[in-house]
Design a protein around this motif. Structure first.
Motif, PDB file in Angstrom:
ATOM      1  N   ARG A  54      -9.120 -14.721 -18.850  1.00 55.02           N
ATOM      2  CA  ARG A  54      -8.607 -15.899 -18.153  1.00 55.02           C
ATOM      3  C   ARG A  54      -9.682 -16.498 -17.250  1.00 55.02           C
ATOM      4  NH1 ARG A  54      -3.769 -15.735 -13.603  1.00 55.02           N
ATOM      5  NH2 ARG A  54      -3.781 -17.969 -13.081  1.00 55.02           N
ATOM      6  N   ILE A  55     -10.387 -15.652 -16.524  1.00 56.47           N
ATOM      7  CA  ILE A  55     -11.456 -16.134 -15.639  1.00 56.47           C
ATOM      8  C   ILE A  55     -12.546 -16.817 -16.454  1.00 56.47           C
ATOM      9  CG2 ILE A  55     -13.282 -15.405 -14.051  1.00 56.47           C
ATOM     10  CD1 ILE A  55     -11.389 -13.154 -13.140  1.00 56.47           C
ATOM     11  N   TRP A  56     -12.941 -16.165 -17.576  1.00 56.03           N
ATOM     12  CA  TRP A  56     -13.972 -16.749 -18.445  1.00 56.03           C
ATOM     13  C   TRP A  56     -13.519 -18.096 -19.018  1.00 56.03           C
ATOM     14  CZ3 TRP A  56     -13.737 -18.147 -23.593  1.00 56.03           C
ATOM     15  CH2 TRP A  56     -14.956 -18.503 -24.189  1.00 56.03           C
ATOM     16  N   ALA A  57     -12.280 -18.156 -19.473  1.00 52.37           N
ATOM     17  CA  ALA A  57     -11.768 -19.380 -20.075  1.00 52.37           C
ATOM     18  C   ALA A  57     -11.694 -20.511 -19.053  1.00 52.37           C
ATOM     19  CB  ALA A  57     -10.385 -19.130 -20.678  1.00 52.37           C
ATOM     20  N   ASN A  58     -11.237 -20.200 -17.852  1.00 57.69           N
ATOM     21  CA  ASN A  58     -11.153 -21.217 -16.817  1.00 57.69           C
ATOM     22  C   ASN A  58     -12.525 -21.820 -16.530  1.00 57.69           C
ATOM     23  OD1 ASN A  58      -8.436 -21.606 -15.953  1.00 57.69           O
ATOM     24  ND2 ASN A  58      -8.453 -19.587 -15.012  1.00 57.69           N
ATOM     25  N   ARG A  59     -13.549 -20.970 -16.482  1.00 55.26           N
ATOM     26  CA  ARG A  59     -14.885 -21.456 -16.146  1.00 55.26           C
ATOM     27  C   ARG A  59     -15.579 -22.122 -17.324  1.00 55.26           C
ATOM     28  NH1 ARG A  59     -16.965 -16.126 -12.752  1.00 55.26           N
ATOM     29  NH2 ARG A  59     -15.683 -16.477 -10.876  1.00 55.26           N
ATOM     30  N   THR A  60     -15.385 -21.566 -18.524  1.00 60.42           N
ATOM     31  CA  THR A  60     -16.118 -22.062 -19.695  1.00 60.42           C
ATOM     32  C   THR A  60     -15.427 -23.234 -20.365  1.00 60.42           C
ATOM     33  OG1 THR A  60     -16.944 -19.815 -20.066  1.00 60.42           O
ATOM     34  CG2 THR A  60     -17.176 -21.392 -21.881  1.00 60.42           C
ATOM     35  N   LEU A  61     -14.160 -23.057 -20.693  1.00 57.33           N
ATOM     36  CA  LEU A  61     -13.443 -24.106 -21.407  1.00 57.33           C
ATOM     37  C   LEU A  61     -13.175 -25.317 -20.523  1.00 57.33           C
ATOM     38  CD1 LEU A  61     -10.819 -21.915 -23.329  1.00 57.33           C
ATOM     39  CD2 LEU A  61     -13.079 -22.675 -24.094  1.00 57.33           C
ATOM     40  N   MET A  62     -13.014 -25.088 -19.232  1.00 50.99           N
ATOM     41  CA  MET A  62     -12.720 -26.195 -18.331  1.00 50.99           C
ATOM     42  C   MET A  62     -13.890 -27.152 -18.185  1.00 50.99           C
ATOM     43  SD  MET A  62      -9.627 -26.368 -17.319  1.00 50.99           S
ATOM     44  CE  MET A  62      -9.815 -27.524 -15.967  1.00 50.99           C
ATOM     45  N   LYS A  63     -15.111 -26.678 -18.454  1.00 49.89           N
ATOM     46  CA  LYS A  63     -16.270 -27.577 -18.378  1.00 49.89           C
ATOM     47  C   LYS A  63     -16.099 -28.745 -19.336  1.00 49.89           C
ATOM     48  CE  LYS A  63     -19.611 -24.036 -16.974  1.00 49.89           C
ATOM     49  NZ  LYS A  63     -20.847 -23.307 -17.353  1.00 49.89           N
ATOM     50  N   VAL A  64     -15.635 -28.437 -20.541  1.00 50.67           N
ATOM     51  CA  VAL A  64     -15.413 -29.493 -21.528  1.00 50.67           C
ATOM     52  C   VAL A  64     -14.200 -30.328 -21.140  1.00 50.67           C
ATOM     53  CG1 VAL A  64     -14.906 -29.978 -23.955  1.00 50.67           C
ATOM     54  CG2 VAL A  64     -16.462 -28.122 -23.340  1.00 50.67           C
ATOM     55  N   MET A  65     -13.169 -29.658 -20.655  1.00 51.58           N
ATOM     56  CA  MET A  65     -11.947 -30.366 -20.292  1.00 51.58           C
ATOM     57  C   MET A  65     -12.195 -31.372 -19.179  1.00 51.58           C
ATOM     58  SD  MET A  65      -9.310 -27.160 -20.253  1.00 51.58           S
ATOM     59  CE  MET A  65      -9.532 -25.818 -21.430  1.00 51.58           C
ATOM     60  N   LEU A  66     -13.025 -30.993 -18.204  1.00 53.87           N
ATOM     61  CA  LEU A  66     -13.272 -31.859 -17.063  1.00 53.87           C
ATOM     62  C   LEU A  66     -14.340 -32.915 -17.346  1.00 53.87           C
ATOM     63  CD1 LEU A  66     -13.228 -29.206 -14.183  1.00 53.87           C
ATOM     64  CD2 LEU A  66     -11.412 -30.792 -14.829  1.00 53.87           C
ATOM     65  N   SER A  67     -15.237 -32.626 -18.283  1.00 52.88           N
ATOM     66  CA  SER A  67     -16.318 -33.569 -18.566  1.00 52.88           C
ATOM     67  C   SER A  67     -15.947 -34.583 -19.631  1.00 52.88           C
ATOM     68  CB  SER A  67     -17.574 -32.829 -19.027  1.00 52.88           C
ATOM     69  OG  SER A  67     -17.329 -32.132 -20.243  1.00 52.88           O
ATOM     70  N   THR A  68     -14.834 -34.363 -20.325  1.00 52.16           N
ATOM     71  CA  THR A  68     -14.372 -35.315 -21.334  1.00 52.16           C
ATOM     72  C   THR A  68     -12.919 -35.647 -21.070  1.00 52.16           C
ATOM     73  OG1 THR A  68     -13.681 -33.551 -22.841  1.00 52.16           O
ATOM     74  CG2 THR A  68     -15.919 -34.407 -23.100  1.00 52.16           C
ATOM     75  N   GLN A  69     -12.538 -36.808 -21.400  1.00 47.93           N
ATOM     76  CA  GLN A  69     -11.151 -37.247 -21.252  1.00 47.93           C
ATOM     77  C   GLN A  69     -10.364 -36.828 -22.475  1.00 47.93           C
ATOM     78  OE1 GLN A  69     -10.615 -41.425 -20.822  1.00 47.93           O
ATOM     79  NE2 GLN A  69      -8.412 -41.305 -20.523  1.00 47.93           N
ATOM     80  N   VAL A  70      -9.531 -35.812 -22.292  1.00 48.11           N
ATOM     81  CA  VAL A  70      -8.783 -35.276 -23.419  1.00 48.11           C
ATOM     82  C   VAL A  70      -7.648 -36.231 -23.765  1.00 48.11           C
ATOM     83  CG1 VAL A  70      -7.435 -33.331 -24.264  1.00 48.11           C
ATOM     84  CG2 VAL A  70      -9.375 -32.947 -22.731  1.00 48.11           C
TER      85      VAL A  70
END
Length: 266
Positions: free
Chosen positions: A102-118
């Protein structure tokens, strides 16, 4: 395709919206099958949990996107096959897998989520399409106006029609109906059988019996609305909303103009 490394495994994520074979995958979506395999977990176990289904339904209702567009199953396209999921579902899946993931996913996957408009693909709707509950309410209002009902009664019917189509509206609808009944001061001019009886010296039961014999009202099979005015009775009587003391819910009652006292006294 963006490839993330989790320990010795690869997990794919869409940095931009794209196509995988015949499937359209929105940007930000993550390969859930790879997420599970990387942690020796079963996607099916997560998918079949009651809490998962409840979460998907609530999320779908909240953002207005069908579950079939939040969870996309891709078959037969090499390493890209598997189930691709909406970013928020990916975080929920990671939380189910383990605290570390969960910690890894929050830090890694969120980079894409926050840098692109889903922007997941929404089902196309006509700009003039109304929600079923809205359509039902509009139809009830049209019929009420056509039947010559007063505005407060027509509003009550519209609220009831919308609630039957969408029961989730009931709490708000009950409050609205009570407000309509309580604020409609014009209803004070109309008398119920008990009030009529106090004037003419009869019981409420005797008043109802007299109104029946005079052809001014008729009995129905509806326990909630036992009497309705006849065509002759409509010049004095009307159906009005009122708040039932026992249940604090809105009910409809047949009430009469004060002039009805002269009719009964004849």
């Amino acid at each position: 395709m963006l490839i993330h490394k989790w320990r010795d495994s690869e997990i794919n994520q869409m940095p931009q919206s794209g196509e995988i074979g015949k499937y359209s995958i929105p940007k930000g979506y993550v390969n859930a099958t790879q997420m599970c395999h990387a942690n020796n977990k079963s996607w099916g176990h997560y998918k079949e949990r009651k809490s998962t289904k409840a979460y998907w339904t609530a999320l779908s209702n909240d953002i207005g996107i069908p579950i079939s567009s939040l969870v996309i199953e891709v078959d037969g396209y090499g390493s890209s096959q598997g189930t691709w999921i909406y970013p928020e579902i990916a975080i929920d899946l990671a939380q189910w897998v383990s605290v570390e993931f969960r910690i890894w996913a929050n830090r890694t996957l969120m980079k894409v989520m926050l840098s692109t408009q889903v922007e997941p693909v929404k089902q196309q709707e006509s700009p003039h399409t109304l929600a079923p509950s809205h359509e039902a309410a509009q139809l009830a209002m049209m019929l009420g106006e056509f039947a010559g009902l007063d505005k407060s009664l027509t509003a009550q019917l519209a609220v009831n029609a919308a609630t039957r189509v969408n029961p989730a509206l009931k709490p708000a609808a009950d409050e609205l109906k009570i407000a309509i009944a309580q604020t409609n001061v014009a209803e004070d001019a109309f008398l119920n059988p008990t009030q009529i009886g106090e004037v003419v010296g009869m019981s409420a039961r005797a008043v109802n019996h007299c109104l029946l014999n005079s052809g001014l009202q008729y009995r129905t099979d509806d326990k909630k609305i036992p009497y309705r005015p006849t065509e002759s009775g409509k010049q004095w009587g009307r159906m009005v909303p009122a708040v039932a003391k026992s249940s604090n819910q809105t009910v409809f009652q047949l009430r009469w103009l004060p002039e009805i006292v002269k009719v009964i006294s004849q």
